[in-house]
Write a protein that holds these residues in place. Structure first.
Motif, PDB file in Angstrom:
ATOM      1  N   TYR A 159      33.631   1.453  33.398  1.00  0.00           N
ATOM      2  CA  TYR A 159      33.640   1.750  31.976  1.00  0.00           C
ATOM      3  C   TYR A 159      34.617   0.824  31.244  1.00  0.00           C
ATOM      4  N   LEU A 160      34.188   0.277  30.104  1.00  0.00           N
ATOM      5  CA  LEU A 160      35.040  -0.533  29.238  1.00  0.00           C
ATOM      6  C   LEU A 160      35.401   0.290  28.002  1.00  0.00           C
ATOM      7  N   THR A 161      36.659   0.202  27.570  1.00  0.00           N
ATOM      8  CA  THR A 161      37.123   0.980  26.427  1.00  0.00           C
ATOM      9  C   THR A 161      38.078   0.155  25.574  1.00  0.00           C
ATOM     10  N   VAL A 162      38.309   0.651  24.356  1.00  0.00           N
ATOM     11  CA  VAL A 162      39.297   0.083  23.439  1.00  0.00           C
ATOM     12  C   VAL A 162      40.285   1.193  23.109  1.00  0.00           C
ATOM     13  N   THR A 163      41.571   0.846  22.949  1.00  0.00           N
ATOM     14  CA  THR A 163      42.559   1.850  22.590  1.00  0.00           C
ATOM     15  C   THR A 163      43.144   1.590  21.214  1.00  0.00           C
ATOM     16  N   ASP A 164      43.465   2.674  20.517  1.00  0.00           N
ATOM     17  CA  ASP A 164      44.023   2.592  19.170  1.00  0.00           C
ATOM     18  C   ASP A 164      45.336   1.820  19.146  1.00  0.00           C
ATOM     19  N   GLY A 165      46.178   2.033  20.149  1.00  0.00           N
ATOM     20  CA  GLY A 165      47.458   1.343  20.219  1.00  0.00           C
ATOM     21  C   GLY A 165      47.464   0.330  21.339  1.00  0.00           C
ATOM     22  N   LYS A 166      48.498   0.391  22.171  1.00  0.00           N
ATOM     23  CA  LYS A 166      48.608  -0.529  23.314  1.00  0.00           C
ATOM     24  C   LYS A 166      48.035   0.131  24.564  1.00  0.00           C
ATOM     25  N   ALA A 167      47.367  -0.656  25.371  1.00  0.00           N
ATOM     26  CA  ALA A 167      46.819  -0.144  26.631  1.00  0.00           C
ATOM     27  C   ALA A 167      47.943   0.316  27.550  1.00  0.00           C
ATOM     28  N   SER A 168      49.050  -0.419  27.549  1.00  0.00           N
ATOM     29  CA  SER A 168      50.175  -0.067  28.425  1.00  0.00           C
ATOM     30  C   SER A 168      50.780   1.274  28.062  1.00  0.00           C
ATOM     31  N   THR A 169      50.706   1.668  26.789  1.00  0.00           N
ATOM     32  CA  THR A 169      51.235   2.971  26.364  1.00  0.00           C
ATOM     33  C   THR A 169      50.438   4.099  26.999  1.00  0.00           C
ATOM     34  N   ILE A 170      49.116   3.982  26.976  1.00  0.00           N
ATOM     35  CA  ILE A 170      48.265   5.010  27.593  1.00  0.00           C
ATOM     36  C   ILE A 170      48.502   5.062  29.093  1.00  0.00           C
ATOM     37  N   LEU A 197      30.119  -1.886  32.091  1.00  0.00           N
ATOM     38  CA  LEU A 197      30.188  -3.352  32.091  1.00  0.00           C
ATOM     39  C   LEU A 197      28.792  -3.941  31.949  1.00  0.00           C
ATOM     40  N   PHE A 198      27.820  -3.350  32.648  1.00  0.00           N
ATOM     41  CA  PHE A 198      26.436  -3.831  32.568  1.00  0.00           C
ATOM     42  C   PHE A 198      25.908  -3.739  31.139  1.00  0.00           C
ATOM     43  N   GLU A 199      26.145  -2.605  30.487  1.00  0.00           N
ATOM     44  CA  GLU A 199      25.636  -2.398  29.133  1.00  0.00           C
ATOM     45  C   GLU A 199      26.301  -3.362  28.146  1.00  0.00           C
ATOM     46  N   PHE A 200      27.604  -3.581  28.304  1.00  0.00           N
ATOM     47  CA  PHE A 200      28.299  -4.529  27.429  1.00  0.00           C
ATOM     48  C   PHE A 200      27.723  -5.929  27.588  1.00  0.00           C
ATOM     49  N   LEU A 211      38.094 -12.010  29.407  1.00  0.00           N
ATOM     50  CA  LEU A 211      38.518 -10.967  30.342  1.00  0.00           C
ATOM     51  C   LEU A 211      37.322 -10.250  30.949  1.00  0.00           C
ATOM     52  N   VAL A 212      36.280 -10.055  30.166  1.00  0.00           N
ATOM     53  CA  VAL A 212      35.056  -9.441  30.696  1.00  0.00           C
ATOM     54  C   VAL A 212      34.403 -10.367  31.713  1.00  0.00           C
ATOM     55  N   ASP A 213      34.439 -11.662  31.425  1.00  0.00           N
ATOM     56  CA  ASP A 213      33.863 -12.637  32.354  1.00  0.00           C
ATOM     57  C   ASP A 213      34.575 -12.613  33.695  1.00  0.00           C
ATOM     58  N   ALA A 214      35.890 -12.374  33.681  1.00  0.00           N
ATOM     59  CA  ALA A 214      36.650 -12.277  34.936  1.00  0.00           C
ATOM     60  C   ALA A 214      36.179 -11.086  35.760  1.00  0.00           C
ATOM     61  N   LEU A 215      35.808  -9.981  35.093  1.00  0.00           N
ATOM     62  CA  LEU A 215      35.255  -8.822  35.804  1.00  0.00           C
ATOM     63  C   LEU A 215      33.907  -9.179  36.429  1.00  0.00           C
ATOM     64  N   ASN A 216      33.095  -9.909  35.675  1.00  0.00           N
ATOM     65  CA  ASN A 216      31.774 -10.295  36.173  1.00  0.00           C
ATOM     66  C   ASN A 216      31.859 -11.182  37.412  1.00  0.00           C
ATOM     67  N   ARG A 217      32.910 -11.977  37.494  1.00  0.00           N
ATOM     68  CA  ARG A 217      33.053 -12.927  38.599  1.00  0.00           C
ATOM     69  C   ARG A 217      33.660 -12.309  39.855  1.00  0.00           C
ATOM     70  N   ARG A 256      24.224  -6.220  25.933  1.00  0.00           N
ATOM     71  CA  ARG A 256      24.264  -6.293  24.475  1.00  0.00           C
ATOM     72  C   ARG A 256      24.894  -7.609  24.005  1.00  0.00           C
ATOM     73  N   TYR A 257      25.944  -8.053  24.701  1.00  0.00           N
ATOM     74  CA  TYR A 257      26.632  -9.286  24.293  1.00  0.00           C
ATOM     75  C   TYR A 257      25.702 -10.497  24.398  1.00  0.00           C
ATOM     76  N   ASN A 258      24.900 -10.538  25.430  1.00  0.00           N
ATOM     77  CA  ASN A 258      23.996 -11.674  25.640  1.00  0.00           C
ATOM     78  C   ASN A 258      22.678 -11.532  24.900  1.00  0.00           C
ATOM     79  N   ASP A 259      22.495 -10.406  24.220  1.00  0.00           N
ATOM     80  CA  ASP A 259      21.283 -10.157  23.453  1.00  0.00           C
ATOM     81  C   ASP A 259      21.484 -10.655  22.022  1.00  0.00           C
ATOM     82  N   HIS A 260      20.604 -11.528  21.537  1.00  0.00           N
ATOM     83  CA  HIS A 260      20.756 -12.077  20.184  1.00  0.00           C
ATOM     84  C   HIS A 260      20.508 -11.045  19.104  1.00  0.00           C
TER      85      HIS A 260
END
Length: 385
Positions: free
Chosen positions: A127-138, A172-175, A112-118, A178-182
C-alpha cells in the motif's frame, strides 16, 4: 539389475540435494530484520529522510519493533545506511506500507516508486500512502511503548476500509497502472495522527506523480461511485426539513423531539454502476450515467413509507442531490487539472489511430462539459428512528 540401478541413481540424487542444501546460506529469522513500513520525508532539495519500521523475532526483545531514521539522496543509499545501524540484515519481503510526506508528494514521488518496482522482493500489493505531516512523525509515534507492528497496523487499517468500500485500492500496482495511463491519474489515501492514533483523513489527488489537491468527507464517496462499482456501500445525506414536510408522520400520543436542524437520511447496501460516454466529440461533451440500488436504512424523523409515491419522491430527491454534488466534484477535478476517474480514457478510445500525450489531454480536459444523470432506486426500507 534394473532395480539396483534405480536405487543407485536415487541415492546419488539425494546426495546432491543434501550437498546443495548444506552449501546454501542459512537465514535464521533471528538474524533478519523484516521491513514492514517505510517512510520518506523531503529534508532539502535532493535530500531524503528515510524511516523504516523493523519487525523483530527475538522473544527476549523489549519491543517487537525497531525504528531507524537516516538521510541520503537515494532510497538505495538509505537502505545501506539503515543496515549500518542494526545487527539484523534488512529484508523487504514483508513490506506492507509506504508513507510519503505531503511536502515530498507535492514535488513528485516517481523516483521512489520506481525503486520499489525494481526490488524483486517487494510485491505489487504494497500500500502507498501520503501523510499530512512528516512520515517520520507517524512512524516514531509512541516509539517507546509500541506493542504492535506499525506496518501491519497500517496495512489492516487501509485493507478494512477498502473492503468496506470507503477507499479506492492504493496498491503499488494500481499506482503504476494509473501513472502510466495517459487518461487516468493516481489517488492515494492520506494519513494523519488524531488522539495518539493514525487515521485516514482523506484522499490525495495526483497529477502524474505529484499531489495537487485532496478530497475529504462525502467527496470520497462520489469519487468511488465515479471510479468503481459499489457492491454494498453506505452514505448519509442531509436535507432541509421543509423538503420532506409532507412525508413526516405525526407522532400522536408519543413524545417526539426534533434533535437536528436538518433531516438526515442514511442509505446502505448501495449497488452502483457508472457509465461514462463521449456523446459529442467536437464539443467535448460527456454523459455520466449512474444507476443506484439502495436500502433506506435510517432517517432522523419518522417518514411515511407505506405510500409508494413517497418512496418515489425520496428516490428523486436523493438522485437530484447526488447529481448536484457529482457535477461540483467533476468541475473541481477540472480546475485542479486531475483526472482520477478516467475521462481521458473514454476520449482516447474514440481517437483510435491517433496517439494523445498527457499534456494534449490536459489541454483539452479544461473544456470538457458533463451531463450527469443519477437513477436512484430504493429497493428496501429499514428501521426508521
Amino acid at each position: 539389475m534394473l532395480n539396483r540401478l534405480k536405487w543407485i541413481m536415487l541415492a546419488a540424487f539425494f546426495s546432491c540435494v543434501m550437498l546443495i542444501s548444506g552449501c546454501a546460506e542459512k537465514k535464521q529469522l533471528e538474524k533478519l530484520g523484516l521491513s514492514t513500513a517505510v517512510g520518506y520525508d523531503l529534508e532539502k532539495e535532493n535530500h531524503i529522510r528515510g524511516t523504516v519500521v523493523i519487525h523483530k523475532f527475538d522473544p527476549l526483545a523489549k519491543n517487537l519493533t525497531e525504528i531507524i531514521t537516516v538521510e541520503a539522496n537515494t532510497s538505495k543509499t538509505l537502505r545501506q545506511k539503515q543496515n549500518l545501524e542494526t545487527d539484523q540484515k534488512l529484508v523487504s519481503g514483508q513490506l506492507r506500507c509506504v508513507i510519503y510526506s505531503k511536502e515530498l508528494a507535492k514535488k513528485g514521488i516517481v523516483q521512489l516508486v520506481d525503486a520499489l518496482n525494481r526490488d524483486p522482493t517487494i510485491g505489487n500489493t504494497v500500500y502507498l500512502t501520503v501523510t499530512d505531516g512528516k512520515a517520520s512523525t507517524i512512524m516514531n509515534m509512541d516509539k517507546e511503548n509500541q506493542k504492535i507492528d506499525l506496518g501491519t497496523y497500517l496495512y489492516n487499517l487501509i485493507k478494512q476500509n477498502v473492503e468496506s468500500e470507503q477507499l479506492l485500492l492504493p496498491t503499488l500496482f494500481e499506482f503504476n497502472h494509473r501513472y502510466n495511463d495517459h487518461g487516468k491519474d493516481p489517488v492515494l489515501p492520506i494519513l494523519r495522527i488524531k488522539n495518539g492514533n493514525v487515521i485516514l483523513s482523506g484522499v490525495a489527488l495526483f497529477q502524474d506523480d505529484r499531489t495537487v489537491a485532496e478530497l475529504k468527507g462525502d467527496n470520497i464517496f462520489y469519487l468511488k461511485i465515479l471510479s468503481d462499482k459499489f457492491k454494498s456501500g453506505t452514505h448519509e445525506m442531509g436535507f432541509d426539513r421543509s423538503r420532506f414536510k409532507k412525508l413526516i408522520m405525526n407522532q400522536e400520543g408519543n413524545a417526539f423531539r426534533t434533535v437536528y436542524k436538518k433531516l438526515f437520511l442514511n442509505i446502505d447496501n448501495i449497488r452502483s454502476n457508472t457509465k461514462i460516454k463521449l456523446v459529442d466529440k467536437k464539443n467535448l461533451r460527456f454523459k455520466v450515467a449512474i444507476k443506484l440500488q439502495s436500502r433506506l436504512l435510517e432517517a432522523t424523523e419518522p417518514l411515511d413509507l407505506a405510500n409508494p409515491a413517497n418512496i418515489e419522491y425520496i428516490e428523486k430527491v436523493v438522485g437530484k442531490e447526488m447529481e448536484k454534488e457529482i457535477k461540483k466534484l467533476l468541475i473541481f477535478f477540472q480546475k485542479n487539472k486531475v483526472d482520477p476517474i478516467g475521462i481521458g480514457n473514454e476520449y482516447i478510445a474514440h481517437n483510435r489511430g491517433k496517439m494523445l500525450t498527457k499534456k494534449e489531454w490536459r489541454d483539452k480536459y479544461k473544456d470538457v462539459k458533463f451531463d450527469v444523470h443519477v437513477q436512484n432506486t430504493i429497493v428496501k426500507t429499514g428501521v426508521i428512528d
